[in-house]
Design a protein around this motif. Structure first.
Motif, PDB file in Angstrom:
ATOM      1  N   LEU A 124       0.818  -1.204   0.000  1.00 27.60           N
ATOM      2  CA  LEU A 124       0.000   0.000   0.000  1.00 27.60           C
ATOM      3  C   LEU A 124       0.850   1.251   0.000  1.00 27.60           C
ATOM      4  CD1 LEU A 124      -2.924  -0.747   2.402  1.00 27.60           C
ATOM      5  CD2 LEU A 124      -3.001  -0.308  -0.041  1.00 27.60           C
ATOM      6  N   ASP A 150     -10.919  10.785   0.926  1.00 27.62           N
ATOM      7  CA  ASP A 150     -10.203   9.514   0.906  1.00 27.62           C
ATOM      8  C   ASP A 150      -9.072   9.444   1.922  1.00 27.62           C
ATOM      9  OD1 ASP A 150     -11.966   8.878  -0.986  1.00 27.62           O
ATOM     10  OD2 ASP A 150     -10.599   9.053  -2.684  1.00 27.62           O
ATOM     11  N   ARG A 178     -11.222  11.335  -8.462  1.00 28.97           N
ATOM     12  CA  ARG A 178     -10.689   9.979  -8.356  1.00 28.97           C
ATOM     13  C   ARG A 178     -10.276   9.445  -9.723  1.00 28.97           C
ATOM     14  NH1 ARG A 178     -15.126   7.436  -4.268  1.00 28.97           N
ATOM     15  NH2 ARG A 178     -14.101   7.926  -2.291  1.00 28.97           N
ATOM     16  N   ARG A 182      -6.728   8.238 -10.865  1.00 28.12           N
ATOM     17  CA  ARG A 182      -6.574   6.872 -11.348  1.00 28.12           C
ATOM     18  C   ARG A 182      -5.817   6.864 -12.674  1.00 28.12           C
ATOM     19  NH1 ARG A 182      -9.744   3.478 -14.537  1.00 28.12           N
ATOM     20  NH2 ARG A 182     -11.116   5.208 -15.016  1.00 28.12           N
ATOM     21  N   LEU A 190      -2.221  -0.126  -9.590  1.00 30.17           N
ATOM     22  CA  LEU A 190      -3.585  -0.115  -9.096  1.00 30.17           C
ATOM     23  C   LEU A 190      -4.150  -1.520  -8.976  1.00 30.17           C
ATOM     24  CD1 LEU A 190      -4.931   2.879 -11.132  1.00 30.17           C
ATOM     25  CD2 LEU A 190      -4.970   2.710  -8.646  1.00 30.17           C
ATOM     26  N   SER A 193      -3.351  -4.272  -5.648  1.00 32.21           N
ATOM     27  CA  SER A 193      -3.802  -4.162  -4.268  1.00 32.21           C
ATOM     28  C   SER A 193      -4.770  -5.270  -3.918  1.00 32.21           C
ATOM     29  CB  SER A 193      -4.488  -2.824  -4.046  1.00 32.21           C
ATOM     30  OG  SER A 193      -5.093  -2.840  -2.798  1.00 32.21           O
ATOM     31  N   ARG A 201     -10.167   2.418   6.693  1.00 33.10           N
ATOM     32  CA  ARG A 201     -10.129   2.747   8.111  1.00 33.10           C
ATOM     33  C   ARG A 201     -11.284   3.640   8.519  1.00 33.10           C
ATOM     34  NH1 ARG A 201      -5.091   4.707  10.571  1.00 33.10           N
ATOM     35  NH2 ARG A 201      -3.732   4.334   8.812  1.00 33.10           N
ATOM     36  N   ARG A 203     -12.519   6.484  10.272  1.00 29.36           N
ATOM     37  CA  ARG A 203     -12.084   7.738  10.925  1.00 29.36           C
ATOM     38  C   ARG A 203     -13.155   8.797  10.676  1.00 29.36           C
ATOM     39  NH1 ARG A 203      -7.580   8.865   7.643  1.00 29.36           N
ATOM     40  NH2 ARG A 203      -8.338   7.012   6.635  1.00 29.36           N
TER      41      ARG A 203
ATOM     42  N   SER B  11     -17.911   5.665  -8.145  1.00 27.67           N
ATOM     43  CA  SER B  11     -17.287   6.313  -6.995  1.00 27.67           C
ATOM     44  C   SER B  11     -18.243   6.365  -5.813  1.00 27.67           C
ATOM     45  CB  SER B  11     -16.854   7.712  -7.409  1.00 27.67           C
ATOM     46  OG  SER B  11     -16.186   8.329  -6.372  1.00 27.67           O
ATOM     47  N   GLU B  39     -12.538  -1.050 -13.617  1.00 26.00           N
ATOM     48  CA  GLU B  39     -12.457   0.329 -13.148  1.00 26.00           C
ATOM     49  C   GLU B  39     -12.795   0.421 -11.662  1.00 26.00           C
ATOM     50  OE1 GLU B  39     -14.074   3.123 -15.916  1.00 26.00           O
ATOM     51  OE2 GLU B  39     -14.327   4.622 -14.330  1.00 26.00           O
ATOM     52  N   GLU B  42      -9.912  -0.763  -9.632  1.00 22.91           N
ATOM     53  CA  GLU B  42      -8.834   0.219  -9.562  1.00 22.91           C
ATOM     54  C   GLU B  42      -9.177   1.332  -8.579  1.00 22.91           C
ATOM     55  OE1 GLU B  42      -6.904  -0.212 -14.027  1.00 22.91           O
ATOM     56  OE2 GLU B  42      -7.755   1.695 -13.387  1.00 22.91           O
ATOM     57  N   LEU B  43     -10.424   1.816  -8.663  1.00 24.27           N
ATOM     58  CA  LEU B  43     -10.850   2.866  -7.740  1.00 24.27           C
ATOM     59  C   LEU B  43     -10.759   2.376  -6.303  1.00 24.27           C
ATOM     60  CD1 LEU B  43     -13.930   4.494  -9.487  1.00 24.27           C
ATOM     61  CD2 LEU B  43     -11.744   5.562  -8.949  1.00 24.27           C
ATOM     62  N   LYS B  44     -11.179   1.107  -6.136  1.00 19.70           N
ATOM     63  CA  LYS B  44     -11.153   0.512  -4.805  1.00 19.70           C
ATOM     64  C   LYS B  44      -9.758   0.541  -4.222  1.00 19.70           C
ATOM     65  CE  LYS B  44     -14.609  -3.114  -4.467  1.00 19.70           C
ATOM     66  NZ  LYS B  44     -14.799  -4.550  -4.768  1.00 19.70           N
ATOM     67  N   SER B  45      -8.798   0.073  -5.033  1.00 18.80           N
ATOM     68  CA  SER B  45      -7.450   0.016  -4.472  1.00 18.80           C
ATOM     69  C   SER B  45      -6.889   1.420  -4.251  1.00 18.80           C
ATOM     70  CB  SER B  45      -6.517  -0.824  -5.358  1.00 18.80           C
ATOM     71  OG  SER B  45      -6.667  -0.469  -6.692  1.00 18.80           O
ATOM     72  N   LEU B  46      -7.268   2.342  -5.119  1.00 21.96           N
ATOM     73  CA  LEU B  46      -6.791   3.717  -4.930  1.00 21.96           C
ATOM     74  C   LEU B  46      -7.313   4.300  -3.620  1.00 21.96           C
ATOM     75  CD1 LEU B  46      -5.514   6.379  -5.931  1.00 21.96           C
ATOM     76  CD2 LEU B  46      -7.670   6.849  -7.092  1.00 21.96           C
ATOM     77  N   VAL B  47      -8.615   4.148  -3.439  1.00 22.43           N
ATOM     78  CA  VAL B  47      -9.232   4.703  -2.229  1.00 22.43           C
ATOM     79  C   VAL B  47      -8.692   4.010  -0.990  1.00 22.43           C
ATOM     80  CG1 VAL B  47     -11.418   4.897  -0.981  1.00 22.43           C
ATOM     81  CG2 VAL B  47     -11.302   5.474  -3.417  1.00 22.43           C
ATOM     82  N   ALA B  48      -8.522   2.706  -1.127  1.00 18.10           N
ATOM     83  CA  ALA B  48      -8.003   1.957   0.016  1.00 18.10           C
ATOM     84  C   ALA B  48      -6.589   2.413   0.349  1.00 18.10           C
ATOM     85  CB  ALA B  48      -8.016   0.457  -0.295  1.00 18.10           C
ATOM     86  N   ALA B  49      -5.803   2.634  -0.691  1.00 25.63           N
ATOM     87  CA  ALA B  49      -4.414   3.044  -0.465  1.00 25.63           C
ATOM     88  C   ALA B  49      -4.365   4.392   0.245  1.00 25.63           C
ATOM     89  CB  ALA B  49      -3.673   3.120  -1.795  1.00 25.63           C
ATOM     90  N   LEU B  50      -5.174   5.312  -0.265  1.00 26.11           N
ATOM     91  CA  LEU B  50      -5.186   6.643   0.358  1.00 26.11           C
ATOM     92  C   LEU B  50      -5.702   6.558   1.787  1.00 26.11           C
ATOM     93  CD1 LEU B  50      -6.469   8.807  -2.610  1.00 26.11           C
ATOM     94  CD2 LEU B  50      -4.250   8.992  -1.480  1.00 26.11           C
ATOM     95  N   GLY B  51      -6.723   5.700   1.979  1.00 25.07           N
ATOM     96  CA  GLY B  51      -7.320   5.593   3.306  1.00 25.07           C
ATOM     97  C   GLY B  51      -6.404   4.933   4.314  1.00 25.07           C
ATOM     98  N   SER B  52      -5.418   4.180   3.825  1.00 24.92           N
ATOM     99  CA  SER B  52      -4.536   3.478   4.757  1.00 24.92           C
ATOM    100  C   SER B  52      -3.309   4.292   5.097  1.00 24.92           C
ATOM    101  CB  SER B  52      -4.086   2.150   4.155  1.00 24.92           C
ATOM    102  OG  SER B  52      -5.185   1.500   3.606  1.00 24.92           O
ATOM    103  N   LEU B  53      -3.214   5.457   4.539  1.00 22.98           N
ATOM    104  CA  LEU B  53      -2.059   6.282   4.909  1.00 22.98           C
ATOM    105  C   LEU B  53      -2.150   6.606   6.388  1.00 22.98           C
ATOM    106  CD1 LEU B  53      -2.030   8.733   1.904  1.00 22.98           C
ATOM    107  CD2 LEU B  53      -0.197   7.145   2.509  1.00 22.98           C
TER     108      LEU B  53
END
Lengths: 204, 418
Positions: A124, A150, A178, A182, A190, A193, A201, A203, B11, B39, B42-53
């Protein structure tokens, strides 16, 4: 806004520093995090956070409780951060001493160690880091909405209140932001993951 | 529904912000459309990545820094003050401030006008004709004549004034015409000394005249003008005759600065303006009475000092004393000399009015119409000068009021916070 918070806001608006300090304690973390994501470096975020609470203290008499205090303070934070960035860019444009030093000042610093769940974290980290990096090339409005939604995890309702826009606008702007992001990222990154959206999370 | 419209829903679907019906129809589409599925992934992993920061760690000391700034704002800043003042918005403050500024300006103008009226001057500080000044001055026990009459009369006594500058008693006898006492009070400087002396006003007059004459007759007009200056006992300080313009369209311009005895100035100007068409005729008067009287008094002090030093020198016993006194004496004499020179310059400026004349050929120059903007500008400058004068005059009152107001505000603040 809870009853006690309402009371604190009321007293703080009359100049009660103690009441205001309780509000600071509740919100400083969130404000700092938001400022940090928007200005993307520690020192600037420190400046902005202090500025936000100072402004809030000054403007509190004008706060009439039409919105929640939380969304109000985040709105102040967004505005202060964007102002700060604009000022900084303007100054950088005139400073010949360190041209372009800002742009990539803190790419590596952005990411902090996440020791739990190492494999996922590594995976990640690269995507998150890459996303953060390209996020900077987005225009203001889209950068802000990605940050709020996000990264900071606020709901559509909260974002609408913070930015003073309608829910519909939040929805369409977030969708656009988004997709921009993307397309700016390599698709193999992408695709790799394994995290599910419902593991996002909690929050806010 | 088509792919693009489903894509728009992805989204919101991810965030659980779709209505159940919308979500169902999207899910049905996803089951058959691989593109949209990819698509969404891809959005899922993007959002997940940002959310896990990880959220940034808040630096130590930030809380203290925030509260430090808030506290200093609360105690010393404007904040405390503002909480007492009415909570007006900018829209309410601006008219209030404008109204206040207007009041100050109007009262300043009136104050200066009134102060000047007492001295027989108009708003811009120029002498006014008519008896306005007379009335007021009578109260002070001095008979004032029409001030317009003062300059010509002054020149008649100027030799006396000059001689007073050379060490004679300073009292200048008014040179009346037909026995009429025509002195004007010399202002605060003299009145303050308690000896209500009659001192002639010292006014420096300056005139500027522009003439237009027929083609080719500039030179003749110039000669006549210089002649007129001589006839009226004046002299030409500088003059120039210049030619400019393209061949065939040359134009000749004459410029001169002359000095004419003050009593002959009007006469001279009249004669000169008869030489052609007057484009412009300005006169200005500068009142230097205060400086003159002040300088004169200081000169007499120095002369007294000189006399005393001479006395001391006569009594000096040692060479050291002698040298010391001599040093003092030469310093005092230097000062006396420079003051005398300044007085003479004043006398000369008062006695001999300056007259500058420009003569141009017909049609070569657009007449320099006095621009309304200049008038506006002058009025503006004068207004500000007046305002400053007024502020200087009422400053003590303002300070007193400020102290009282501050005390009242302080009391109010204490009551509010208590």
């Amino acid at each position: 806004m809870t009853v006690s918070e309402e009371l604190l806001v009321k007293r703080a608006s009359k100049g009660d520093v103690g009441a205001f300090e309780s509000l600071v304690t509740t919100y400083e973390k969130g404000v700092y995090a938001l400022a940090y994501r928007l200005v993307s470096n520690r020192e600037d975020a420190l400046d902005v956070t202090q500025e936000v609470f100072l402004k809030a203290y000054q403007a509190l008499p004008k706060f009439r409780g039409e919105s929640r205090f939380s969304t109000w303070i985040y709105r102040v934070c967004v505005n202060a951060s964007l102002d700060y960035l604009r000022k900084k860019h303007k100054m950088a444009a005139y400073s010949l001493d360190e041209p372009l030093a800002l742009k990539e000042s803190s790419v590596t610093r952005d990411v902090e160690d996440d020791s739990e769940n190492v494999e996922d974290a590594v995976e990640l980290k690269s995507l998150g880091e890459a996303a953060l990096h390209v996020l900077r090339d987005l225009d203001e409005a889209h950068r802000v909405i990605i940050t709020l939604s996000d990264i900071q995890g606020y709901s559509y309702q909260e974002i609408a209140e913070i930015l003073g826009i309608s829910m519909g606008t939040v929805k369409s702007r977030l969708h656009r932001a988004r997709n921009m992001l993307r397309r700016m990222l390599p698709s193999e990154q992408l695709g790799t993951s394994s995290v599910k959206p419902d593991e996002r999370r909690e929050r806010s | 529904m088509s792919c693009p419209s489903f894509q728009e829903m992805l989204s919101a679907y991810l965030d659980g912000e779709l209505s159940p019906e919308e979500a169902r129809s999207l899910e049905e589409h996803l089951a058959v459309c691989e593109d949209c599925r990819r698509e969404l992934e891809e959005l899922k992993s993007l959002v997940a990545a940002l959310g896990s920061l990880p959220p940034p760690e808040m630096p130590l000391g930030l809380h203290a820094a925030i509260m430090g700034r808030v506290r200093s704002e609360a105690s010393t800043g404007f904040g405390r003050f503002r909480r007492v003042l009415p909570r007006w918005t900018l829209r309410q403050w601006v008219p209030a401030a404008a109204a206040l500024a207007l009041i100050v300006l109007v009262s300043a103008t009136f104050g200066v006008w009134y102060a000047n009226r007492k001295q027989g001057l108009d708003l811009a500080g120029h002498p006014i004709s008519g008896g306005v000044g007379t009335q007021v001055l009578k109260d002070q026990g001095s008979v004032a004549s029409d001030i317009k009459a003062a300059p010509p009369q002054y020149s008649a006594v100027s030799p006396q004034v000059r001689s007073s500058g050379a060490g004679e008693p300073a009292s200048v006898a008014p040179a009346g015409k037909g026995g009429e006492s025509s002195s004007v009070s010399a202002g605060a400087g003299i009145l303050a000394t308690g000896t209500l002396q009659d001192v002639q006003r010292k006014l420096i007059e300056r005139a500027q005249v522009s003439l237009e004459v027929g083609k080719g007759s500039v030179q003749r007009a110039a000669e006549e003008a210089m002649n007129l200056v001589k006839v009226n006992l004046g002299y030409v300080e500088s003059s120039s005759l210049s030619q400019s313009g393209q061949p065939g369209k040359e134009s000749v311009t004459f410029y001169m600065v002359a000095r004419v005895p003050q009593e002959n100035l009007d006469k001279t100007i009249q004669a000169i303006t008869a030489l052609g068409k007057t484009l412009r005729h300005d006169t200005s008067v500068q009142d230097i009475t205060d400086q003159y009287v002040d300088l004169d008094a200081r000169l007499r002090n120095k002369q007294e000092e000189e006399r005393r030093l001479l006395q001391i020198m006569g009594e000096a016993k040692t060479v050291g004393e002698l040298l010391q006194v001599e040093g003092e004496l030469s310093r005092v004499r230097g000062e006396i000399e420079s003051m005398k020179a300044q007085l003479m310059l004043y006398d000369k400026s008062v006695a001999m009015s300056s007259l500058s004349l420009t003569v141009v050929e017909e049609g070569t120059v657009k007449p320099p119409v006095p621009s309304p903007w200049r008038d506006v500008w002058n009025a503006f400058v004068n207004a500000w000068r007046s305002l400053l004068m007024f502020v200087a005059k009422i400053l003590p009152a303002i300070i007193t009021l400020g102290v009282l107001g501050g005390a009242a505000l302080f009391a109010l603040l204490r009551r509010k916070t208590a």
